[in-house]
Design a protein around this motif. Structure first.
Motif, PDB file in Angstrom:
ATOM      1  N   LEU A  63      22.812  21.499  -5.588  1.00 57.22           N
ATOM      2  CA  LEU A  63      24.266  21.491  -5.447  1.00 57.22           C
ATOM      3  C   LEU A  63      24.965  20.764  -6.591  1.00 57.22           C
TER       4      LEU A  63
ATOM      5  N   ASP B 162      24.701  21.220  -9.541  1.00 54.62           N
ATOM      6  CA  ASP B 162      25.093  22.197 -10.549  1.00 54.62           C
ATOM      7  C   ASP B 162      26.318  23.003 -10.126  1.00 54.62           C
ATOM      8  N   CYS B 163      26.788  22.764  -8.897  1.00 56.83           N
ATOM      9  CA  CYS B 163      27.873  23.580  -8.350  1.00 56.83           C
ATOM     10  C   CYS B 163      29.199  22.834  -8.243  1.00 56.83           C
TER      11      CYS B 163
ATOM     12  N   LEU C 283      32.193  24.592  -9.399  1.00 59.19           N
ATOM     13  CA  LEU C 283      32.500  25.793  -8.628  1.00 59.19           C
ATOM     14  C   LEU C 283      33.224  25.466  -7.322  1.00 59.19           C
TER      15      LEU C 283
ATOM     16  N   LYS D 230      25.125  29.913  -9.298  1.00 57.49           N
ATOM     17  CA  LYS D 230      25.710  28.800  -8.548  1.00 57.49           C
ATOM     18  C   LYS D 230      26.246  29.253  -7.196  1.00 57.49           C
ATOM     19  N   LEU D 231      26.897  30.400  -7.176  1.00 49.80           N
ATOM     20  CA  LEU D 231      27.449  30.911  -5.925  1.00 49.80           C
ATOM     21  C   LEU D 231      26.348  31.269  -4.939  1.00 49.80           C
TER      22      LEU D 231
ATOM     23  N   VAL E  35      25.286  28.164  -3.155  1.00 48.16           N
ATOM     24  CA  VAL E  35      26.269  27.772  -2.128  1.00 48.16           C
ATOM     25  C   VAL E  35      26.139  28.664  -0.901  1.00 48.16           C
TER      26      VAL E  35
END
Length: 224
Positions: free
Chosen positions: A134, A136-137, A140, A199-200, A203
């Motif tokens: 996470l 890395d997100c 986003l 990244k999505l 998630v």
């Protein structure tokens, strides 16, 4: 080491109050109290180890919730065991090997795949989530939602709420970027980790994991 998310057990029917009471006692939010009659009967304040033992005895494992087959109980698990035996060095007899693994859950055979994430931890059970991904997100979904994963949630209600908020923001981003297909895609996309797609997908995977365990009454432990 980084963050790993471990699904917790959920209370057995009739033990909901005691399940959460023990958590509060261990966390120092509630004190143990003995009634006058308890004292007469010779009951004593329980140690932390005794409380944890009781807590484990009144819960249902998340491995049961994902319907992982169990060695000694389920045909698929027993078949898996025999395959594992023939791949072993056979230093144990078949009976010894069966006894050693009796009660083992074969997570890779579990049909409830939303509870067995692609992004699992290399040092935890396969149904744990590698929360460190996470990090890395943040660009986003924002720091607030990311940082929330570092806080243990003891109730299924809290876990479900977090999962739904992750799902909502993932849906919003997917619609904007025309990436709706990622919601139903189990395997990680074939793109670099820096892309929105990668990244999505992380998630979405966590949102599914959270909502699955949350709606089934499980909290999670943030271990780091």
């Amino acid at each position: 080491m980084g963050l790993d998310l471990r699904p917790m057990g959920k209370p057995k029917t009739g033990y909901e109050k005691r399940f959460h009471q023990i958590i509060n006692i261990i966390e120092g939010k509630e004190k143990q109290e003995l009634s006058f009659f308890d004292k007469i009967k010779g009951k004593k304040i329980k140690t932390k180890d005794e409380l944890l033992k009781e807590w484990n005895n009144i819960q249902i494992s998340p491995l049961e919730t994902i319907k992982a087959p169990k060695v000694g109980r389920d045909f698929d698990a027993n078949a898996w065991l025999m395959k594992a035996y023939f791949k072993s060095d056979k230093s144990l007899s078949v009976d010894e090997f069966k006894k050693k693994h009796n009660g083992y859950y074969v997570i890779s055979y579990a049909p409830e795949v939303d509870g067995v994430p692609v992004y699992n931890s290399p040092i935890e059970d396969e149904n744990s989530f590698r929360g460190q991904f996470l990090k890395d997100c943040v660009d986003l979904i924002g720091e607030e939602l990311v940082n929330e994963a570092w806080g243990t949630k003891f109730s299924g209600k809290e876990t479900l709420d977090y999962g739904l908020r992750l799902m909502n923001i993932a849906d919003s981003i997917a619609e904007k970027e025309k990436l709706e297909y990622l919601k139903e895609q189990r395997d990680a996309p074939d793109s670099s980790p820096e892309t929105i797609e990668s990244k999505l997908h992380i998630v979405y995977s966590l949102a599914k994991w959270m909502t699955f365990y949350g709606k089934n009454g499980h909290g999670f432990e943030a271990y780091f």
